[in-house]
Design an enzyme around this catalytic site. Sequence first.
Site, PDB file in Angstrom:
ATOM      1  N   HIS A  29       0.856  -1.192   0.000  1.00 41.95           N
ATOM      2  CA  HIS A  29       0.000   0.000   0.000  1.00 41.95           C
ATOM      3  C   HIS A  29       0.891   1.241   0.000  1.00 41.95           C
ATOM      4  CE1 HIS A  29      -3.833   2.062   1.793  1.00 41.95           C
ATOM      5  NE2 HIS A  29      -3.113   2.919   1.085  1.00 41.95           N
ATOM      6  N   HIS A  31       1.341   4.888  -2.324  1.00 43.22           N
ATOM      7  CA  HIS A  31       0.925   5.781  -3.406  1.00 43.22           C
ATOM      8  C   HIS A  31       2.153   6.404  -4.060  1.00 43.22           C
ATOM      9  CE1 HIS A  31      -3.459   5.895  -2.428  1.00 43.22           C
ATOM     10  NE2 HIS A  31      -2.988   5.513  -1.242  1.00 43.22           N
ATOM     11  N   HIS A 211      -9.658   1.090  -0.870  1.00 45.38           N
ATOM     12  CA  HIS A 211      -9.439   1.811   0.379  1.00 45.38           C
ATOM     13  C   HIS A 211     -10.729   1.761   1.195  1.00 45.38           C
ATOM     14  CE1 HIS A 211      -5.848   3.198  -1.547  1.00 45.38           C
ATOM     15  NE2 HIS A 211      -5.552   4.063  -0.589  1.00 45.38           N
ATOM     16  N   GLU A 214     -10.782   3.285   6.979  1.00 43.21           N
ATOM     17  CA  GLU A 214      -9.935   4.363   7.475  1.00 43.21           C
ATOM     18  C   GLU A 214     -10.877   5.413   8.060  1.00 43.21           C
ATOM     19  OE1 GLU A 214      -6.279   7.203   5.857  1.00 43.21           O
ATOM     20  OE2 GLU A 214      -7.838   6.561   4.466  1.00 43.21           O
ATOM     21  N   ASP A 292       1.741   3.931   3.096  1.00 41.23           N
ATOM     22  CA  ASP A 292       0.700   4.770   2.490  1.00 41.23           C
ATOM     23  C   ASP A 292       1.326   5.939   1.722  1.00 41.23           C
ATOM     24  OD1 ASP A 292      -1.846   5.604   1.833  1.00 41.23           O
ATOM     25  OD2 ASP A 292      -2.424   6.187   3.853  1.00 41.23           O
ATOM     26  N   ASP A 293       1.616   7.039   2.414  1.00 39.68           N
ATOM     27  CA  ASP A 293       2.207   8.246   1.811  1.00 39.68           C
ATOM     28  C   ASP A 293       3.339   8.710   2.744  1.00 39.68           C
ATOM     29  OD1 ASP A 293       0.008   8.856  -0.351  1.00 39.68           O
ATOM     30  OD2 ASP A 293      -1.080   8.530   1.521  1.00 39.68           O
TER      31      ASP A 293
END
Length: 346
Positions: A29, A31, A211, A214, A292-293
């Site tokens: 996961h 991005h 997604h 969350e 994630d980021d």
Amino acid sequence: MAEARGRAGASDAAQAHTAWAAVPKIELHLHLEGAAPVALTQARMARAGLAAAPLDEAGGYGWDGFSAFLAAYDRVADLYAAPEGARALAEAVLTQCAAHGVIYAELIMAPLDAGAAHGPDAGAWAERLAAVEEGADAAETACGVVCRLLPHVVRSYGPEACARTAKMIAGVRTPRVVGFGIAGDERVGRPADFSRAFAIARDAGLRLAAHAGEFGGPESVRGAVADLGVDRVAHGARAIEDPSLVALLAERRTPLDVCPGSNVALGVYPGWAAHPAPALRAAGCVVTLSTDDPPFFGTTMSREYAEAAAAWGWGEADFAAIARDSLDAAFCDAATRARLSARLPA
């Protein structure tokens, strides 16, 4: 004295992160634009003569709250829209992954013009994919990190636009494109609203992720599983709020691509000690770890491991099992999986 203790604590934390960097990891996961190294973004902005945004006064990515994060993300993505930028970005992101022990990464990316009234430009998408592949080739040659791509649609554009984009994604493929998913603000719409887009991707032979769990709560996880038929849930942490859903996920062995550092940074949980990843794993769910980021949330895969070890008592055996589970959950082909398996701890 407090200041001295703070410096010592930061030093200790850095050493703990470094200690985990050599452990082989699988990241599912991540991005592409959200992983853009700040230094690379700064250099591109300087060459283009751009103002400080999306960088804050400290030189990092500035945002306050989930909506502001999404806006900052979009501003960063615009800097890498051209094929040359996409190539440089892919190589830089994957090189950084390798520095933290990642041997395989699945990069999430979306057509940047997917919200246009006429739909995304297939030619531009093909050029962008080719550029990302070139960057991935360079990183694999230099660092040994293997990459696969997961094109995503963005739910805020609406079901019809997502279906158009899914059709385009299904028709423009490269060897690394193995999956399909949906990202964006999961508070927009229900998973079922996007079932047509997922049916298009499924019919094209792409593996599916969404997604959920969350900001959308456990109901978004249930919808992703029941209405979209996903192979994996991206995030999924808030499934813990519904015991029957946890039991279903455990029974089906549906992997959860958990991103604790992201969840804490965005305020989904107040800290690592409150994160439900250990409880989900104890209940029999397949839990993987991702960033994630990472530069937006001040994390790396090494830090995710270090924080999990400190907060939850996870050790080498736990991480070895998670890496194996992550590889089993990866969307790569069997030959690639076998090759990667030989690089993981027994």
